[in-house]
Design a protein around this motif. Structure first.
Motif, PDB file in Angstrom:
ATOM      1  N   ILE A 134       0.861  -1.187   0.000  1.00 59.72           N
ATOM      2  CA  ILE A 134       0.000   0.000   0.000  1.00 59.72           C
ATOM      3  C   ILE A 134       0.891   1.228   0.000  1.00 59.72           C
ATOM      4  O   ILE A 134       1.827   1.340   0.810  1.00 59.72           O
ATOM      5  CB  ILE A 134      -0.918   0.027   1.235  1.00 59.72           C
ATOM      6  N   LEU A 135       0.605   2.195  -0.896  1.00 59.59           N
ATOM      7  CA  LEU A 135       1.360   3.442  -0.980  1.00 59.59           C
ATOM      8  C   LEU A 135       0.488   4.601  -0.516  1.00 59.59           C
ATOM      9  O   LEU A 135      -0.723   4.647  -0.790  1.00 59.59           O
ATOM     10  CB  LEU A 135       1.819   3.694  -2.426  1.00 59.59           C
ATOM     11  N   ASP A 136       1.105   5.512   0.191  1.00 60.30           N
ATOM     12  CA  ASP A 136       0.388   6.696   0.649  1.00 60.30           C
ATOM     13  C   ASP A 136       0.022   7.565  -0.552  1.00 60.30           C
ATOM     14  O   ASP A 136       0.846   7.784  -1.453  1.00 60.30           O
ATOM     15  CB  ASP A 136       1.263   7.483   1.627  1.00 60.30           C
ATOM     16  N   GLY A 137      -1.218   8.046  -0.572  1.00 64.20           N
ATOM     17  CA  GLY A 137      -1.667   8.900  -1.675  1.00 64.20           C
ATOM     18  C   GLY A 137      -2.284   8.127  -2.824  1.00 64.20           C
ATOM     19  O   GLY A 137      -2.718   8.732  -3.806  1.00 64.20           O
ATOM     20  N   GLU A 138      -2.364   6.796  -2.751  1.00 60.01           N
ATOM     21  CA  GLU A 138      -2.968   5.985  -3.811  1.00 60.01           C
ATOM     22  C   GLU A 138      -4.120   5.178  -3.231  1.00 60.01           C
ATOM     23  O   GLU A 138      -3.961   4.488  -2.228  1.00 60.01           O
ATOM     24  CB  GLU A 138      -1.933   5.045  -4.447  1.00 60.01           C
ATOM     25  N   ALA A 139      -5.279   5.292  -3.864  1.00 56.15           N
ATOM     26  CA  ALA A 139      -6.479   4.606  -3.386  1.00 56.15           C
ATOM     27  C   ALA A 139      -6.563   3.200  -3.976  1.00 56.15           C
ATOM     28  O   ALA A 139      -7.577   2.809  -4.574  1.00 56.15           O
ATOM     29  CB  ALA A 139      -7.720   5.419  -3.738  1.00 56.15           C
ATOM     30  N   LYS A 140      -5.509   2.454  -3.809  1.00 58.18           N
ATOM     31  CA  LYS A 140      -5.465   1.084  -4.319  1.00 58.18           C
ATOM     32  C   LYS A 140      -4.310   0.354  -3.642  1.00 58.18           C
ATOM     33  O   LYS A 140      -3.475   0.960  -2.954  1.00 58.18           O
ATOM     34  CB  LYS A 140      -5.279   1.060  -5.836  1.00 58.18           C
ATOM     35  N   GLY A 141      -4.274  -0.943  -3.820  1.00 54.07           N
ATOM     36  CA  GLY A 141      -3.184  -1.747  -3.296  1.00 54.07           C
ATOM     37  C   GLY A 141      -2.598  -2.600  -4.405  1.00 54.07           C
ATOM     38  O   GLY A 141      -3.205  -2.809  -5.462  1.00 54.07           O
TER      39      GLY A 141
END
Length: 514
Positions: A134-141
């Motif tokens: 999971i990356l901060d600022g991205e609404a996905k995994g």
């Protein structure tokens, strides 16, 4: 001070724990949520779903990725994931990357990377041994493929033992089992589909068939049955069998299980469908006929005369198992005139001191034989054969000397019991052993006439059976176009037709015997 601590402790103990239904409902609500752009919010959901930090084998690694300029988190289950691969192929490339324009799948050294947007999909993949990034600022995994379930190595078959032929057997790892089949069927039309069959444990069933050969209606029928199951857990194929077969209370099995990849591959090449599951060291072949259980894989590996000789022996052994004890009871009880005088006098003299009728003698020894067989299977292997041999010798000799059993009954029961071992398939073996007792009771009640009536009723019943729409005695009854591989087989090069009852797209085999 001590009283105050005890009061607080009692207060905490009186607080009711959340019910299982409430906990399950909360988890379902969390799973249905989508990923947000805030990393902390996403981690909060993950921690609740996996009970972190109480769940010790679920690992959460938080890190800063300079190349992406973002904070990130990696979640995986250490006991079912390849930790070494995660360190070398995921964490190391991500932390050492300095390029800002690369995507995640271009940085990591994992073969399969796919994106997800719902926590439900994330949980399903993590439970299969994959890692979630999971990356901060991205609404996905990002799901990174790295499962590493522990399993046995590929070993020799234990129940389907052959002298001549391949020595590989399936194990409990479905990926290895599919690999064994693809090694034998190098065909791009070999299709592997997956259907989830349990709501809580999320067990998958793998459906294998050859597209362009297997009957599409039969494939759709199997998919429909699997898709309509509503169960919490199905751990292996043996449990699945009860849910998909048509007659659950039938003595005769309607699905075939085999632990041999070569046998499963030969069925696939004839147009059958095979099912595989994790935790199952075998495959399930659909549909199944009586001849599928009667045949042995070794029949085709031996020369035609040798193979047909073993089939003839197997058929004779089948009839000996079913009828020997029953015929002895019928003749000695109702039809003594059928026995030659000398043999009749020998039987009468051996039974002179026995206080029980013939049926009681047979039932006592049959039950004792089954007990010895079961005990030999359940004890440790070095002791099992010893128990079987010593138990049979001591029990038989003591019973004869005590005038409880006549010597000829020992011979009759031993002959029938030993012949039952020639029926190799476990399911058919149990059916034959149970039917043997039904023949014994029919012979004790009505003699040869009772046996004949029961046998005729059994044939009528077999004719009425179907396995996924296929008649149980096909292609013998009813007759279908096929290679007529029933009691005896033909030369492999002369087996030019696939089973007609499967209604395959291509009935004709190639000239090379494929």
């Amino acid at each position: 001070m001590l009283k105050e601590m005890l009061r607080l402790l009692n207060k905490q103990q009186k607080q009711p724990a959340p019910s299982a239904e409430k906990l399950t409902g909360e988890q379902d609500d969390l799973k249905d949520r989508k990923f947000s752009r805030n990393l902390e919010d996403n981690l909060s959901v993950i921690k609740k779903l996996y009970s972190i930090p109480d769940n010790k084998d679920v690992k959460l690694r938080e890190l800063h990725l300079e190349g992406f300029g973002k904070n990130a988190a990696l979640i995986f289950i250490s006991t079912i994931s390849d930790v070494k691969s995660i360190e070398e192929n995921i964490l190391k490339p991500l932390t050492e990357n300095t390029s800002a324009n690369k995507k995640v799948k271009d940085v990591v050294s994992i073969q399969m990377v796919h994106e997800i947007e719902i926590f439900k999909d994330a949980v399903k993949d993590v439970n299969k041994g994959n890692a979630l990034l999971i990356l901060d600022g991205e609404a996905k995994g990002y799901i990174l493929d790295c499962p590493d379930f522990q399993s046995r190595a590929i070993e020799k078959p234990e129940s389907e033992i052959l002298i001549k032929g391949p020595k590989e057997a399936f194990n409990e790892k479905v990926v290895a089992n599919i690999s064994l089949l693809r090694k034998k069927i190098k065909n791009e039309n070999l299709i592997v589909e997956v259907i989830e069959v349990s709501q809580r444990s999320h067990n998958d069933v793998y459906i294998l068939y050859i597209r362009g050969l297997a009957n599409e209606k039969l494939v759709d029928n199997i998919k429909e049955r699997l898709g309509s199951l509503e169960v919490n857990a199905l751990q292996n194929l043996s449990l699945l069998e009860e849910y998909i077969e048509e007659r659950n209370y039938s003595l005769f099995p309607s699905v075939l299980t085999t632990e041999r990849p070569d046998r499963a591959a030969s069925f696939l090449e004839d147009g059958y469908i095979a099912l595989l599951m994790d935790n199952s060291p075998d495959s399930m072949v659909l549909p199944a006929t009586f001849w599928s259980f009667f045949h042995s894989p070794e029949d085709h590996y031996l020369r035609i005369h040798y193979g047909n000789f073993t089939r003839a022996l197997r058929m004779v052994a089948l009839f000996i198992t079913l009828f020997t004890s029953a015929i002895y009871i019928a003749i000695t009880t109702f039809h003594a005139e059928m026995i030659p005088p000398d043999l009749l006098l020998a039987i009468a003299s051996s039974r002179e001191k026995v206080p029980f009728p013939a049926v009681i003698e047979i039932l006592i020894m049959e039950a004792a034989f089954e007990l010895i067989r079961e005990a030999g299977l359940r004890v440790p292997s070095p002791i099992g054969p010893t128990i079987g041999i010593v138990g049979a010798l001591i029990l038989g000799q003591a019973a004869v000397e005590a005038n409880i059993i006549s010597p000829i009954v020992i011979i009759v029961v031993a002959l029938g019991g030993l012949s039952s071992f020639a029926v190799a398939d476990l399911s058919l073996n149990f059916a034959v052993r149970l039917i043997r007792f039904a023949f014994i009771m029919s012979a004790a009640l009505f003699g040869i006439y009772g046996m004949t009536a029961f046998f005729a009723a059994g044939i009528f019943y077999l004719v009425s059976l179907k396995s996924f729409g296929v008649p149980y005695l096909a292609p013998l009854s009813p007759s279908y176009k096929s290679s007529k591989d029933t009691i005896f087989r033909r030369l492999v090069k002369n087996e030019k037709l696939r089973p007609g009852f499967l209604k395959t797209s291509d009935l004709q085999k190639k000239s090379d015997g494929a």
